[in-house]
Design a protein around this motif. Structure first.
Motif, PDB file in Angstrom:
ATOM      1  N   ALA A 125       0.835  -1.008  -0.164  1.00  8.52           N
ATOM      2  CA  ALA A 125       0.308  -0.238  -0.068  1.00  8.52           C
ATOM      3  C   ALA A 125       0.602   0.914   0.392  1.00  8.52           C
ATOM      4  O   ALA A 125       0.812   2.320  -0.791  1.00  8.52           O
ATOM      5  N   LYS A 126       1.673   1.435   1.002  1.00  8.10           N
ATOM      6  CA  LYS A 126       2.670   2.089   0.890  1.00  8.10           C
ATOM      7  C   LYS A 126       3.812   2.617  -0.990  1.00  8.10           C
ATOM      8  O   LYS A 126       3.391   3.755  -0.651  1.00  8.10           O
ATOM      9  N   SER A 127       3.556   1.810  -1.301  1.00  4.25           N
ATOM     10  CA  SER A 127       4.730   1.920  -2.353  1.00  4.25           C
ATOM     11  C   SER A 127       3.686   2.191  -3.313  1.00  4.25           C
ATOM     12  O   SER A 127       4.194   2.990  -4.168  1.00  4.25           O
ATOM     13  N   ASP A 128       2.360   1.646  -3.460  1.00  2.00           N
ATOM     14  CA  ASP A 128       1.369   2.365  -4.587  1.00  2.00           C
ATOM     15  C   ASP A 128       1.144   3.829  -4.766  1.00  2.00           C
ATOM     16  O   ASP A 128       1.167   4.237  -5.131  1.00  2.00           O
ATOM     17  N   ALA A 129       1.232   3.618  -2.897  1.00  2.30           N
ATOM     18  CA  ALA A 129       0.804   5.031  -2.799  1.00  2.30           C
ATOM     19  C   ALA A 129       2.406   6.291  -3.016  1.00  2.30           C
ATOM     20  O   ALA A 129       1.610   7.864  -4.091  1.00  2.30           O
ATOM     21  N   LYS A 130       3.452   5.763  -2.706  1.00  2.02           N
ATOM     22  CA  LYS A 130       4.389   6.358  -3.566  1.00  2.02           C
ATOM     23  C   LYS A 130       4.191   6.798  -4.816  1.00  2.02           C
ATOM     24  O   LYS A 130       4.683   7.832  -5.297  1.00  2.02           O
ATOM     25  N   LYS A 131       3.835   5.660  -5.518  1.00  2.00           N
ATOM     26  CA  LYS A 131       3.647   6.371  -6.964  1.00  2.00           C
ATOM     27  C   LYS A 131       2.977   7.015  -7.421  1.00  2.00           C
ATOM     28  O   LYS A 131       3.042   8.009  -8.098  1.00  2.00           O
ATOM     29  N   MET A 159       1.005  12.226  -9.359  1.00  2.00           N
ATOM     30  CA  MET A 159       0.501  13.495  -9.474  1.00  2.00           C
ATOM     31  C   MET A 159       1.535  14.974  -9.381  1.00  2.00           C
ATOM     32  O   MET A 159       1.564  15.937 -10.298  1.00  2.00           O
ATOM     33  N   SER A 160       2.155  14.429  -8.725  1.00  2.00           N
ATOM     34  CA  SER A 160       3.383  15.797  -9.104  1.00  2.00           C
ATOM     35  C   SER A 160       4.767  15.838  -9.605  1.00  2.00           C
ATOM     36  O   SER A 160       4.689  17.430 -10.067  1.00  2.00           O
ATOM     37  N   ALA A 161       4.371  15.087 -10.614  1.00  2.00           N
ATOM     38  CA  ALA A 161       5.031  15.117 -11.787  1.00  2.00           C
ATOM     39  C   ALA A 161       4.118  16.168 -12.769  1.00  2.00           C
ATOM     40  O   ALA A 161       4.418  16.757 -13.801  1.00  2.00           O
ATOM     41  N   ARG A 162       2.841  15.858 -12.752  1.00  2.00           N
ATOM     42  CA  ARG A 162       1.847  16.623 -13.661  1.00  2.00           C
ATOM     43  C   ARG A 162       1.531  17.793 -13.387  1.00  2.00           C
ATOM     44  O   ARG A 162       1.236  18.641 -13.561  1.00  2.00           O
ATOM     45  N   ASN A 163       2.100  17.648 -11.866  1.00  2.00           N
ATOM     46  CA  ASN A 163       1.411  19.379 -11.668  1.00  2.00           C
ATOM     47  C   ASN A 163       2.576  20.321 -11.896  1.00  2.00           C
ATOM     48  O   ASN A 163       2.767  21.730 -12.550  1.00  2.00           O
ATOM     49  N   ALA A 164       3.995  19.651 -11.556  1.00  2.00           N
ATOM     50  CA  ALA A 164       5.283  19.973 -12.417  1.00  2.00           C
ATOM     51  C   ALA A 164       5.314  20.597 -13.563  1.00  2.00           C
ATOM     52  O   ALA A 164       5.429  22.184 -14.136  1.00  2.00           O
ATOM     53  N   SER A 165       4.394  20.074 -14.712  1.00  2.00           N
ATOM     54  CA  SER A 165       4.381  20.540 -16.320  1.00  2.00           C
ATOM     55  C   SER A 165       3.136  20.834 -16.321  1.00  2.00           C
ATOM     56  O   SER A 165       2.519  21.995 -17.148  1.00  2.00           O
ATOM     57  N   PHE A 166       1.976  21.375 -15.266  1.00  2.00           N
ATOM     58  CA  PHE A 166       0.858  21.655 -15.737  1.00  2.00           C
ATOM     59  C   PHE A 166       1.242  23.710 -15.487  1.00  2.00           C
ATOM     60  O   PHE A 166       2.167  24.204 -14.667  1.00  2.00           O
ATOM     61  N   MET A 173       1.688   9.535  -6.315  1.00  2.00           N
ATOM     62  CA  MET A 173       1.911  10.952  -5.565  1.00  2.00           C
ATOM     63  C   MET A 173       2.957  11.281  -6.399  1.00  2.00           C
ATOM     64  O   MET A 173       3.001  12.928  -6.824  1.00  2.00           O
ATOM     65  N   ASN A 174       3.899  10.541  -6.680  1.00  2.00           N
ATOM     66  CA  ASN A 174       4.812  11.229  -7.892  1.00  2.00           C
ATOM     67  C   ASN A 174       4.688  10.915  -9.421  1.00  2.00           C
ATOM     68  O   ASN A 174       4.716  12.261  -9.681  1.00  2.00           O
TER      69      ASN A 174
END
Length: 87
Positions: A7-13, A18-25, A15-16
């Motif tokens: 579950a932690k691994s999935d959550a990290k994926k 989401m942050s990649a999408r927001n960085a390019s937005f 989050m990564n």
């Protein structure tokens, strides 16, 4: 692997991703402006900082008018002050 580790691994994926999408937005519009460069540009245009205190209702009207016209607040206030000084 434990269920919690998975579950932690999935959550990290997620989050990564989401942050990649927001960085390019927003692209270049989100790039921070260097204050020193901005001051130099303003100075080259002959602009001088001028702070005043206005009634909150008046500021709200100015903001609404600026949004309605689609102009920057600085441009709107410049226009209104020039018109006021002319007449």
């Amino acid at each position: 692997m434990k269920k919690t580790d998975l579950a932690k691994s999935d959550a990290k994926k997620i989050m990564n991703q989401m942050s990649a999408r927001n960085a390019s937005f927003g692209g270049a519009a989100a790039a921070p402006v260097d204050k020193r460069e901005q001051r130099e540009r303003d100075r080259a245009l002959g602009l001088v900082p001028f702070a005043v205190k206005l009634n909150g209702e008046l500021v709200a009207q100015l903001q609404a008018l600026a949004m309605e016209r689609g102009v920057d607040m600085n441009q709107l206030v410049d226009e209104l002050v020039r018109k006021g000084l002319e007449g």
